[in-house]
Design an enzyme around this catalytic site. Sequence first.
Site, PDB file in Angstrom:
ATOM      1  N   GLY A  99      51.784  33.229  46.652  1.00  0.00           N
ATOM      2  CA  GLY A  99      51.416  34.578  47.050  1.00  0.00           C
ATOM      3  C   GLY A  99      51.417  34.783  48.540  1.00  0.00           C
ATOM      4  N   GLU A 102      54.865  35.712  49.356  1.00  0.00           N
ATOM      5  CA  GLU A 102      55.113  37.047  48.812  1.00  0.00           C
ATOM      6  C   GLU A 102      54.514  38.133  49.709  1.00  0.00           C
ATOM      7  OE1 GLU A 102      55.600  36.690  44.056  1.00  0.00           O
ATOM      8  OE2 GLU A 102      53.670  35.980  44.817  1.00  0.00           O
ATOM      9  N   GLU A 122      55.354  28.208  42.204  1.00  0.00           N
ATOM     10  CA  GLU A 122      54.710  28.597  40.948  1.00  0.00           C
ATOM     11  C   GLU A 122      55.268  27.875  39.724  1.00  0.00           C
ATOM     12  OE1 GLU A 122      53.935  32.096  43.685  1.00  0.00           O
ATOM     13  OE2 GLU A 122      55.552  30.664  43.322  1.00  0.00           O
TER      14      GLU A 122
END
Length: 538
Positions: A99, A102, A122
Amino acid sequence: MSVDLTFRGGAAVLTIDNAPLNLLSAEVRAGLRRSLDAAVAQGATRLIVTGAGKTFVAGADAREFGLPPIPPHLNDVLLHLSQLAIPTIAAINGAALGGGLEIALACRYRIAAPGAQLGLPEVVLGIVPGAGGTQRLPRLIGVRTALDLIVNGKAIAADKALSLELVDQLAGDPVAAALALDAAVLSAAQGPDERPAPQVDDDAVAAMLTHAKRRLPGQIAPPIAVGLVAASATLPLAEGLARERAAFVDLRASAQARALRHVFFAERAAGNRGRGYPRPARDIATAIVVGGGNMGASIAYALATAGIAVTIVERDAAAADRATGNLHRLVDQGVIPPSACRRIARIRASVYLLVFIQNLLVHLAEKILLMQPLTFGGDYRYFGIATYLTLPTGDYSSTEPSLGTNRWSMAIQPAFLFNVAPNWSVDLVGDVTIYGDNDDGLGGATVEKDPSFTALGWVNYHASEKTTVSIGATTSWGGAETVGGIQGVDVKSTTVRAAWSQLLTPTSQFMMEVGHDVEAENTFERDTTVTLRLAKFF
């Protein structure tokens, strides 16, 4: 506060502060959303997102994966970030993983510190990126490279990210560089959401599916990740993001993802406990590994990569050649830095000194003494010669610890072997032990040891033609010891021993024993040793 918003001139600096790794917990996500709106409401001309300490964001808080999704969801927060009316800059001061990367992908411009690591791991946890990673990353670096990073779950260094155009700039102080970034450059920059879809790359997709099937058999997430990245080239961004989110939610609740999370946390916990182990009292520079089979060669390889010079000992030249071959295969297959390669070169397989001395003794017994097997009442009794070499695994201590030293001892022993029952025998040994002086021990101390006398009895269970398990007891006496001029008292001890042995021939035995502990009335103490024995019976 897990998210801190400050202003420097017209720039808003949003700092994620959730020590130690700035994980994206529900509280952090809520703070991000509030801070984004606050920056716009207060008239910021640019928004800079960074992390506190030495980490940007190391990913989501995996402890939430076993719970129902907690709003606000990261994909919604990052969609809001990507659509802000003001330009946004990710100042990547350290690791940007999962994340964290991201977040950077949702910004218009990315500046990374030279030591930063970037990746989307992930898949390792049995899921896929769930906040735009599979859709925004291909728009920056193309389908083929995005597949490599996402499906393999690997992180790359900042300089590599710059060469791939994953980041736009490197700077020692990313926040300062973001504040100083020319407004025209920032205005011309395009975030992934503003870029066209990447080119279709069917060959890369097919190759990655084959790779995932071979390297990650049975895992659900890798082929799903491949499909999502491939879809980024054909679907509108909004539809690709929705498909990605649905896959993420399904996978995070799967049994396979729960199992992989368990493995992840178990390995991390083991590593944390390992860092608490006490350091040895002194640095280990050399090591001896007995046996160079698959396990022994792997142990030697691990020791060498840790900077330790390793000697592998084997019972004969043929076994030494096999050990060398095992080592070469490990080196050829390994991925290690050049410095470790140089240490590997110091591994050597050698024929044990004990074998040479044993062979000499056997030659003397056969050619000069003309010894013959002895029989008593039909039972087999063998007269033999046993040769011991004792190597310390611990150290000596004394009233002056600096005088402790490593040393070896060699025992040449007459022995009798009685076959008392099927699969059972008794081995009786007596000896006068010769001790080796070591002028290069700890503190340069010289060790002198008077001969000691030992009576040793073994009870042997012959599990097979080749393998024997033995237990024995030793009584020793005599042998005053001098270390660096300090005289010790005579040794008096009784020791219980356990051993594994291998019958090389019906009358030749190799034995390795552990648990030998000698105490000289608290003047000198010896820790555990490993003793190697070769015996030849006639």
